[in-house]
Each structure stands twice: as C-alpha cells, then as structure tokens.
Scaffold this motif. Structure first.
Motif, mmCIF file in Angstrom:
data_model
loop_
_atom_site.group_PDB
_atom_site.id
_atom_site.type_symbol
_atom_site.label_atom_id
_atom_site.label_comp_id
_atom_site.label_asym_id
_atom_site.label_seq_id
_atom_site.Cartn_x
_atom_site.Cartn_y
_atom_site.Cartn_z
ATOM 1 N N TYR A 192 -55.408 -117.291 -16.364
ATOM 2 C CA TYR A 192 -55.408 -116.748 -17.729
ATOM 3 C C TYR A 192 -54.659 -115.421 -17.836
ATOM 4 O O TYR A 192 -55.077 -114.522 -18.563
ATOM 5 N N THR A 193 -53.556 -115.292 -17.128
ATOM 6 C CA THR A 193 -52.699 -114.116 -17.302
ATOM 7 C C THR A 193 -51.304 -114.575 -17.716
ATOM 8 O O THR A 193 -50.869 -115.684 -17.388
ATOM 9 N N ASP A 194 -50.590 -113.698 -18.421
ATOM 10 C CA ASP A 194 -49.223 -114.009 -18.853
ATOM 11 C C ASP A 194 -48.216 -113.823 -17.730
ATOM 12 O O ASP A 194 -47.139 -114.422 -17.751
ATOM 13 N N GLU A 195 -48.543 -112.967 -16.771
ATOM 14 C CA GLU A 195 -47.652 -112.698 -15.643
ATOM 15 C C GLU A 195 -48.405 -112.925 -14.334
ATOM 16 O O GLU A 195 -49.613 -113.190 -14.336
ATOM 17 N N TYR A 196 -47.699 -112.818 -13.231
ATOM 18 C CA TYR A 196 -48.323 -112.920 -11.918
ATOM 19 C C TYR A 196 -48.061 -111.635 -11.147
ATOM 20 O O TYR A 196 -47.176 -110.842 -11.500
ATOM 21 N N TRP A 238 -54.042 -103.848 -11.477
ATOM 22 C CA TRP A 238 -53.188 -104.742 -12.263
ATOM 23 C C TRP A 238 -54.019 -105.678 -13.132
ATOM 24 O O TRP A 238 -53.729 -105.881 -14.315
ATOM 25 N N LEU A 239 -55.073 -106.257 -12.550
ATOM 26 C CA LEU A 239 -55.893 -107.223 -13.263
ATOM 27 C C LEU A 239 -56.577 -106.590 -14.471
ATOM 28 O O LEU A 239 -56.776 -107.251 -15.505
ATOM 29 N N THR A 273 -55.007 -107.017 -17.875
ATOM 30 C CA THR A 273 -54.843 -108.390 -18.355
ATOM 31 C C THR A 273 -56.169 -108.909 -18.907
ATOM 32 O O THR A 273 -57.210 -108.266 -18.792
ATOM 33 N N ALA A 274 -56.103 -110.107 -19.468
ATOM 34 C CA ALA A 274 -57.314 -110.814 -19.894
ATOM 35 C C ALA A 274 -57.730 -111.847 -18.858
ATOM 36 O O ALA A 274 -58.537 -112.727 -19.142
ATOM 37 N N GLY A 275 -57.206 -111.726 -17.647
ATOM 38 C CA GLY A 275 -57.415 -112.739 -16.634
ATOM 39 C C GLY A 275 -58.765 -112.700 -15.960
ATOM 40 O O GLY A 275 -59.501 -111.703 -16.026
ATOM 41 N N HIS A 308 -64.005 -109.404 -14.778
ATOM 42 C CA HIS A 308 -62.822 -110.163 -14.353
ATOM 43 C C HIS A 308 -63.061 -111.023 -13.115
ATOM 44 O O HIS A 308 -62.555 -112.143 -13.049
#
Length: 399
Positions: free
Chosen positions: A136-140, A155-156, A159-161, A187
C-alpha cells in the motif's frame, strides 16, 4: 514492575491435568456445513478470504514471468494475492522504477473488487538485519533509500503503507533485535509465523530467542501471518505452505487494508483451514479491557486433522510460555477459560498444533510447542500489561 514468569519444561500431560478445572468442553457449533467455510461461528459482519501475501517473480530473484502470477493464484483459489519482489537482494538486481510501475499495472489489471484482490508490494531486504514486506505504498524503498531498519521506518512514516517482519529467525541481527519504534505502531502490522514450510515460533533457535516472544515482548503489536514466499512459476498451487486467513467486510483493497490494520487475520499452513477466535467477546487482534482475571476464549476451527491441540501462549523471556492445552475437534466451537495477569505480560496468542507430529525446528527441550504447528491466531493485548510505552498512533481494535 515484575518480570514475566516463564516455565518452559512443562509436559503436555501436566498442563492438561493442571488446567483441568479451567477448561470447558467443546460445544456443538449449531451451524450447518452448508453455511460455508468462510463464515465465523463466533463473530459476525466479516467473511474469511484466503490470502497469499509474499511472492516473487523474475523481476527480482524468482523464476516465473510476472504476467502469469496473479492468474496462477486466482486459479489456485487465492482470494487476496500480492507480488512482493525484492527492492534489493544481495547480488541480484531488484526492483527499478520501470519494474515497480510494471508491478502496479499488473496488479491493477488483475484486480476484481469483491472477488479477487491484488496487491503490489515490495520486500526490503538486508542481509544481516532482515527482510520486511511493505504494501500500500506509491513508491518502494531499496537499500540506497533506506540502508537500515531505522531509515526504513523513517521512510515508511511518510507513507500510508503497512508492513510485516519476514521469516524472522533467518537473518542474524533479527531487525536490530526487534528494537521497538513507537512511531510505527500503525504501520507494522504483521509477523510471519509460517514462511513456506517453516514455523517461526522457534526459528533461529538457539542462536536467537523465539521470534514470536522477541517481537511481542519488545512492544510490537503485530498480527500473525503465513506466507508461501514462492519463487517458482506455479504460484498458489503448492498445498500446505504458509498462508493467511483474513476476515474482511469486503474483498477489496480497502477491505483488506482495514482488516490488516485491525490485526483481524490468522496464520495457517493447512489449505482451506478456517480460524476465528474471541477472548471475553473481543476478537483476535484486539485489546482486552482487563489487567487480571479469567478470560474465556471461543475458538472456531474448521479444517485440518480430526483432532488437534489448542495451546494458550503467554510471554516468556526467551520462548513463549504455554499456560493451558486442550484437545479440540475441528468443526466445533471450543471454549477454554484461563486466568490471565497483565503483570505476566501484555499479550496472549492461541496456537493450534498436531501433537502426533514434531516441529522441524524445535525450541527448548520439552517445550509444548515442539509439536507440529498448524495455525496461530493474531494476539490479544491486555490493558495495563508491562510493555514499552506506545505512541498515539492507531492501535488495533479487533472488534
């Protein structure tokens, strides 16, 4: 504040005898088989879906074409499928921006809301610290972006991951020894208990303590998953590898995300197994509003061997303590009542095992979990238990 009590060398016979006054006999379920194997007998409002959350393709170190993976899992009966190729993996070339976009397009093309949910994720891979799946993230994030767990957590947070600790006894530093970061409470949602054919209750023993005890004792509030971690080309078709059952309100990406955040899922390595459980009416993954007292568990188990053992796992210093065991029969609702005290630790987990088979990776001599694990519930957490201070980030509700 007192340390948790731990007694590992307790025989199955003595546990059964000692807890005899606490165990209530299995009650008939009262539900017809025609009601379906995806409907819980102990809770309402959700349906179980079979999930395969950790898989690889030629985009990293797998052997199969990524264009074939989602369809392979769908035809195998998987309801929620994820591809999580390595962002970076030792000498292998992992994800690139082009590969990441390709994974997204493949997942979007295969996604069928309400029927088949597909997820794009990645596996952050460090040779010493460990591997972590992120969805559920736009990037890696690769090792250039995040060179250690602290940098990955930073980093996490942007994000919404959501994320999981993978095969937690394999790498020697074990996520910096599961050093707890309270900012990640919303998260970091999962710990892999079954990966492929391995049970990680004692993964890495005796070099490491039990990953389950180490993770939860450190303060992480993770649910428990099973994954196939497939690197081949027949994704989803190998039976009795690790898998996850998720209780969703809807089989959509949003429905899966909500259930994962609530820790409303269980780990299994029995194809088709269904498990749901409540503790004093609170569903697995939730917070128990008590510090001390009797807790009645209700277990709905369907599938697996004709007889199995239900074990109640509590914190121990290096391995979980098994405080009660009861023989159960799948297809029936089983009730079991045990006294819990938050001074002994803030978490409790149910483990289902086959006592006629051995754990291929045993722990301390004579430990009850040296039998063959079939499934794990996600934990419950006792209010007021000893644990490192938590942040104000969202906590699992489990209701």
């Amino acid at each position: 504040m007192s340390a948790p009590r731990h007694h590992h060398r307790v025989s199955r016979r003595s546990l059964l005898a000692g807890a005899g006054g606490l165990l209530v006999g299995a009650a008939p379920s009262g539900a017809a088989q025609a009601a379906g194997r995806r409907t819980s007998r102990v809770s309402r409002g959700t349906t179980m879906v079979h999930a395969d959350l950790h898989n690889h393709t030629l985009l990293s170190d797998g052997f199969g074409e990524p264009e074939l993976a989602f369809e392979s899992m769908r035809t195998a009966g998987v309801d929620v499928a994820a591809l999580t190729d390595h962002a970076t993996d030792a000498a292998f070339t992992g994800l690139t921006r082009h590969k990441w976009k390709k994974l997204g397009k493949l997942a979007d093309h295969a996604n069928r809301p309400g029927d088949f949910t597909t997820l794009r994720g990645f596996e952050w891979s460090h040779s010493h610290l460990g591997h972590i799946n992120v969805w559920y993230t736009d990037e890696y994030a690769d090792l250039h972006t995040a060179g250690d767990t602290d940098q990955l957590y930073d980093w996490l947070l942007g994000t919404a991951g959501i994320a999981a600790f993978n095969h937690p006894g394999r790498q020697r530093q074990q996520f910096n020894h599961f050093a707890y970061d309270p900012r990640l409470a919303g998260h970091m949602v999962a710990l892999e208990m079954f990966n492929n054919e391995d049970d990680y209750v004692f993964g890495g023993w005796p070099r490491h303590p039990s990953p389950l005890a180490a993770c939860l004792n450190a303060g992480w509030r993770t649910g428990l998953t099973g994954v196939s971690d497939d690197h081949g080309s027949d994704w989803g078709h190998d039976r009795d590898r690790g898998q996850t059952g998720i209780w969703v309100a809807a089989n959509t990406r949003d429905g899966v995300l909500s259930a994962m955040r609530a820790r409303r899922f269980f780990a299994s390595r029995v194809s088709g197994l269904r498990l749901d459980a409540t503790a004093n009416g609170v569903r697995m993954g939730g917070l128990l509003p008590l510090t001390r007292g009797d807790v009645t568990f209700r277990l709905d188990l369907d599938g697996g061997p004709q007889t199995a053992d239900l074990q109640v796992l509590r914190p121990g210093t290096t391995a979980p303590e098994v405080v009660a065991i009861k023989a159960v029969r799948p297809g029936r609702v089983t009730e079991l009542t045990v006294p819990l005290d938050a001074l002994d630790g803030d978490w409790v987990v149910l483990r289902v095992s086959d006592p006629t088979r051995d754990n291929a990776t045993p722990g301390p001599e004579g430990h009850p979990c040296n039998d063959f694990g079939l499934a794990y519930s996600s934990p419950w957490w006792l209010h007021g238990g000893y644990v490192r201070a938590k942040s104000s980030a969202p906590e699992p509700s489990g209701r």
